[in-house]
Motif scaffolding. Sequence first.
Motif, PDB file in Angstrom:
ATOM      1  N   GLY A 180       0.782  -1.231   0.000  1.00 38.25           N
ATOM      2  CA  GLY A 180       0.000   0.000   0.000  1.00 38.25           C
ATOM      3  C   GLY A 180       0.809   1.275   0.000  1.00 38.25           C
ATOM      4  N   GLU A 181       2.138   1.196   0.158  1.00 40.90           N
ATOM      5  CA  GLU A 181       2.994   2.384   0.169  1.00 40.90           C
ATOM      6  C   GLU A 181       3.661   2.533  -1.195  1.00 40.90           C
ATOM      7  N   GLU A 182       3.338   3.627  -1.891  1.00 40.94           N
ATOM      8  CA  GLU A 182       3.820   3.807  -3.260  1.00 40.94           C
ATOM      9  C   GLU A 182       5.173   4.517  -3.301  1.00 40.94           C
ATOM     10  N   LEU A 183       6.051   3.986  -4.128  1.00 37.80           N
ATOM     11  CA  LEU A 183       7.330   4.615  -4.433  1.00 37.80           C
ATOM     12  C   LEU A 183       7.324   4.940  -5.920  1.00 37.80           C
ATOM     13  N   LYS A 184       7.375   6.226  -6.254  1.00 34.42           N
ATOM     14  CA  LYS A 184       7.323   6.672  -7.645  1.00 34.42           C
ATOM     15  C   LYS A 184       8.729   7.009  -8.112  1.00 34.42           C
ATOM     16  N   LEU A 185       9.110   6.439  -9.256  1.00 34.53           N
ATOM     17  CA  LEU A 185      10.454   6.613  -9.791  1.00 34.53           C
ATOM     18  C   LEU A 185      10.373   7.470 -11.048  1.00 34.53           C
ATOM     19  N   GLU A 223       9.677  10.723  -3.908  1.00 32.42           N
ATOM     20  CA  GLU A 223       9.660  10.971  -2.466  1.00 32.42           C
ATOM     21  C   GLU A 223      10.560   9.949  -1.790  1.00 32.42           C
ATOM     22  N   LEU A 224      11.103  10.301  -0.619  1.00 34.69           N
ATOM     23  CA  LEU A 224      11.958   9.368   0.120  1.00 34.69           C
ATOM     24  C   LEU A 224      11.070   8.402   0.905  1.00 34.69           C
ATOM     25  N   ASN A 225      10.406   7.533   0.149  1.00 38.94           N
ATOM     26  CA  ASN A 225       9.461   6.579   0.723  1.00 38.94           C
ATOM     27  C   ASN A 225      10.032   5.180   0.524  1.00 38.94           C
ATOM     28  N   PHE A 226      10.923   4.784   1.426  1.00 39.55           N
ATOM     29  CA  PHE A 226      11.641   3.524   1.260  1.00 39.55           C
ATOM     30  C   PHE A 226      10.764   2.339   1.670  1.00 39.55           C
ATOM     31  N   PRO A 227      10.772   1.259   0.884  1.00 42.20           N
ATOM     32  CA  PRO A 227       9.885   0.117   1.152  1.00 42.20           C
ATOM     33  C   PRO A 227      10.291  -0.686   2.391  1.00 42.20           C
ATOM     34  N   ILE A 228       9.284  -1.281   3.029  1.00 42.35           N
ATOM     35  CA  ILE A 228       9.464  -2.169   4.178  1.00 42.35           C
ATOM     36  C   ILE A 228       8.687  -3.449   3.910  1.00 42.35           C
ATOM     37  N   LEU A 229       9.301  -4.603   4.181  1.00 37.75           N
ATOM     38  CA  LEU A 229       8.651  -5.887   3.971  1.00 37.75           C
ATOM     39  C   LEU A 229       8.204  -6.480   5.295  1.00 37.75           C
ATOM     40  N   ASN A 230       6.975  -6.988   5.317  1.00 35.06           N
ATOM     41  CA  ASN A 230       6.454  -7.661   6.499  1.00 35.06           C
ATOM     42  C   ASN A 230       7.013  -9.075   6.582  1.00 35.06           C
TER      43      ASN A 230
END
Length: 257
Positions: A180-185, A223-230
Motif C-alpha cells: 500500500g505504500e507507493e514509491l514513484k520513480l 519521495e523518500l518513501n523507502f519500502p518495508i517488507l512484512n
Amino acid sequence: MGFMYNGIHSKNMKLKARLTSWQASPPLRNSYEIVPGKVGIADFGCDSSERYIKVSCNIYPQRTFENLVKVLDDISAWLNPMEGLKQLVLDDVPDRFFLARLNTEIDCERILSSAGSFELTFICPNPNGYAITDEQFTFSTTGSHELVRNIGNINSYPIYQLKGNIDSSSSSFVTITTNGEELKLIGRLASNEILVIDSLLLTAKVTDLNGNTLRNGLPILDELNFPILNKGSNEIIINTNNATFSELNILANSCWR
C-alpha cells in the motif's frame, strides 16, 4: 563451539569459546514524558537499543608464557575495535550474523603459567541479526505480485534493484507499491543501468550492469518513501507510464530482533 569474526574462526586463533548468555531481545529505549495534570506518564513508544554479546574464552597451555603472549597478541590484532564493525557469526546461532566490534579490553587471567581465560564483550550498535543465506525475489512483469518472507521474525528493510527505461520527461515514470505504500520513480534511467534502493541505509544509487556506481539515485525517487517488507505475506504492485519495466530484484534483508 566458537565464533567467526571478520572471516576468521576462533579455533584458528587457538581459542576455545562459548556463549555465556543470550539476549532474547535487545534492551529497550523508552520514550516517556510527564504531563502536568495527567495521572502517570505519557507513553511515546519505544525502540531497540544496542545489543551486547558476551563470549567466554580459554587458551590451552602453550608450553611457555612467551608463547601465550604471542597468541594474545594475535587475538588483539584480530579483534582490534579500531577497525570498526565486522561480521560476527556464532557457532550456536549459525543462520545469522551481527555487525559488531569489541567493547571492552582483553584482560587475560593466567590459569597456568602458559594458559589463560578471559571474557569478550561485543557491542552491536544495530541490535538485529541478519540472515547469512537470505531470500531473494525477482519479478519481470508489471501488475500485482505476492512476496512471502519466511526468514526472520520482524519487518525487514530490503534492497530493491530495478531494471528498465525511464526518460527525463515528467510523463515517464515507474511506480512500485509495497503493502500500500507507493514509491514513484522519475527521472532518467537507461536500459543498461540498475537503480539500487537500500531501505536500511536510506540510500539509492545507479549502477551499470557490472555493479559499478555511476551516480546518486536519490533524485530518481519522487519521495523518500523507502519500502518495508512484512514477515510473511507482502503485496508488490508494479506499474508504468510511458516507461519500460524489465525486472525488479528484491533482496529481503531478513533479520531477527
